[in-house]
Design an enzyme around this catalytic site. Sequence first.
Site, PDB file in Angstrom:
ATOM      1  N   HIS A 150       0.824  -1.210   0.000  1.00 39.90           N
ATOM      2  CA  HIS A 150       0.000   0.000   0.000  1.00 39.90           C
ATOM      3  C   HIS A 150       0.862   1.266   0.000  1.00 39.90           C
ATOM      4  O   HIS A 150       1.924   1.335   0.608  1.00 39.90           O
ATOM      5  CB  HIS A 150      -1.001   0.003   1.159  1.00 39.90           C
ATOM      6  CG  HIS A 150      -0.426   0.117   2.535  1.00 39.90           C
ATOM      7  ND1 HIS A 150      -0.166   1.321   3.144  1.00 39.90           N
ATOM      8  CD2 HIS A 150      -0.088  -0.830   3.446  1.00 39.90           C
ATOM      9  CE1 HIS A 150       0.301   1.126   4.364  1.00 39.90           C
ATOM     10  NE2 HIS A 150       0.365  -0.180   4.574  1.00 39.90           N
ATOM     11  N   ASP A 168       5.980   2.185   6.593  1.00 39.70           N
ATOM     12  CA  ASP A 168       4.745   1.424   6.461  1.00 39.70           C
ATOM     13  C   ASP A 168       3.843   2.175   5.488  1.00 39.70           C
ATOM     14  O   ASP A 168       3.182   3.126   5.869  1.00 39.70           O
ATOM     15  CB  ASP A 168       4.084   1.290   7.827  1.00 39.70           C
ATOM     16  CG  ASP A 168       2.775   0.542   7.803  1.00 39.70           C
ATOM     17  OD1 ASP A 168       2.484  -0.124   6.795  1.00 39.70           O
ATOM     18  OD2 ASP A 168       2.021   0.646   8.789  1.00 39.70           O
ATOM     19  N   GLU A 182      -5.122   1.929   2.721  1.00 39.58           N
ATOM     20  CA  GLU A 182      -5.020   0.762   3.597  1.00 39.58           C
ATOM     21  C   GLU A 182      -5.152   1.181   5.055  1.00 39.58           C
ATOM     22  O   GLU A 182      -5.778   0.477   5.868  1.00 39.58           O
ATOM     23  CB  GLU A 182      -3.680   0.051   3.357  1.00 39.58           C
ATOM     24  CG  GLU A 182      -3.561  -1.310   4.038  1.00 39.58           C
ATOM     25  CD  GLU A 182      -2.941  -1.264   5.432  1.00 39.58           C
ATOM     26  OE1 GLU A 182      -2.842  -2.326   6.075  1.00 39.58           O
ATOM     27  OE2 GLU A 182      -2.559  -0.166   5.897  1.00 39.58           O
ATOM     28  N   GLU A 183      -4.571   2.307   5.410  1.00 37.89           N
ATOM     29  CA  GLU A 183      -4.523   2.738   6.801  1.00 37.89           C
ATOM     30  C   GLU A 183      -5.874   3.203   7.340  1.00 37.89           C
ATOM     31  O   GLU A 183      -6.034   3.397   8.538  1.00 37.89           O
ATOM     32  CB  GLU A 183      -3.500   3.869   6.967  1.00 37.89           C
ATOM     33  CG  GLU A 183      -2.066   3.495   6.626  1.00 37.89           C
ATOM     34  CD  GLU A 183      -1.431   2.527   7.610  1.00 37.89           C
ATOM     35  OE1 GLU A 183      -2.130   2.100   8.559  1.00 37.89           O
ATOM     36  OE2 GLU A 183      -0.254   2.188   7.442  1.00 37.89           O
ATOM     37  N   GLU A 205       4.365  -6.136   3.300  1.00 37.93           N
ATOM     38  CA  GLU A 205       4.086  -5.090   4.274  1.00 37.93           C
ATOM     39  C   GLU A 205       5.335  -4.653   5.045  1.00 37.93           C
ATOM     40  O   GLU A 205       6.424  -5.202   4.859  1.00 37.93           O
ATOM     41  CB  GLU A 205       3.043  -5.592   5.282  1.00 37.93           C
ATOM     42  CG  GLU A 205       1.630  -5.098   5.021  1.00 37.93           C
ATOM     43  CD  GLU A 205       1.415  -3.653   5.426  1.00 37.93           C
ATOM     44  OE1 GLU A 205       2.392  -2.955   5.761  1.00 37.93           O
ATOM     45  OE2 GLU A 205       0.247  -3.205   5.403  1.00 37.93           O
ATOM     46  N   HIS A 222       4.108   4.130  12.211  1.00 34.35           N
ATOM     47  CA  HIS A 222       3.026   5.092  12.451  1.00 34.35           C
ATOM     48  C   HIS A 222       3.512   6.293  13.253  1.00 34.35           C
ATOM     49  O   HIS A 222       2.737   6.928  13.967  1.00 34.35           O
ATOM     50  CB  HIS A 222       1.821   4.437  13.146  1.00 34.35           C
ATOM     51  CG  HIS A 222       1.029   3.530  12.262  1.00 34.35           C
ATOM     52  ND1 HIS A 222      -0.287   3.209  12.498  1.00 34.35           N
ATOM     53  CD2 HIS A 222       1.361   2.878  11.115  1.00 34.35           C
ATOM     54  CE1 HIS A 222      -0.728   2.399  11.540  1.00 34.35           C
ATOM     55  NE2 HIS A 222       0.264   2.183  10.697  1.00 34.35           N
TER      56      HIS A 222
END
Length: 340
Positions: free
Chosen positions: A61, A167, A197-198, A220, A308
């Site tokens: 992603h 990520d 995606e998030e 990922e 994140h």
Amino acid sequence: MMYLRELSTMAGVSGDEERVREFIRSKIENFVDDLFVDRMGNLIAFKKGKNSSRRLLVSAHMDEVGLIVSKIEKDGKVAFLPVGGVDPRILPGKVVQVKDLKGVIGYRPVHLQNEEAKTPPKFENLRIDFGFSSKEEAEKHISVGDYVAFVSDYVEGNGRATGKAFDDRAGCSLLMDILEEGVEPACDTYFAFTVQEETGLRGSAVVVEQIKPDCALVVETTTAGDNPELEKQRWATHLGDGPAITFYHRGYVIPGKIFQTIVDTAKTMGIPFQMKRRSAGGTDAARYARTAYGVPAGVVSVPARYIHSPQSVLDLNDYRNTMKLVKVLVEEGKIVEVIR
């Protein structure tokens, strides 16, 4: 060529992936047989395989977690909401950007705090300071609904890389590298760079509806557990131990045949690997499993600390070994063969 530096420093919060998508498109278009963008914004590249009777989907992603402008105050400061899983404790003092404008996330200074010092900051108590003196001045440059991305340098040293949005820009870079190296798929293979995606695994559902694969492989970036504050028994993965192979995560159990095929391939090729030992977090694999007719999927990840957040850390050998494993899986096609 590894594109992690360029991808990491780009702004691409969920729903605002255009810059990332166009960069990826420009780099891979000469290495694929077909390339298109769907109505959701997913970038889908097709590589013809030796066997056209079966279809494999390999995805990563493009989006990153971030913020979005929710209000402009009278004094020109900007209120915001999270886009994806953002912990407000990491935000005070961080540099962010809206379009090409940079600001800093402000919070009450520690020497002026009373009860606030005892509890983590909340989103409603944080503001972005762009240096504006009034709402009218701010509104000349910023609007409610504007995306806010972290601003971080990309740094390499001691075999590690540090930067934002690993990520899943690490997964995107890895797939770009595989295509550039001239991967020769065993079966018709679609490389999808997905959106949103998030914020709920949204783009991936559209992908499987369009291409109808037999099997999928999600590439990922996953949480490393070897953070300073965590006891060893709570580690999910460890930097330097190779790609993390998932057997179960939130919302999905990896089919045993696919999981074992990935493990056996790594062993046969002498690629170091580790199991992801905690179920926290989910991936597009969960969406693939419950969309259309249900697409079985495996998950291989690059471990990274502090995902994140504005600064993540990954091991460059983990990146390279993950790339090797994914390339072999695509070229051998065994994860498709075991699904009938």
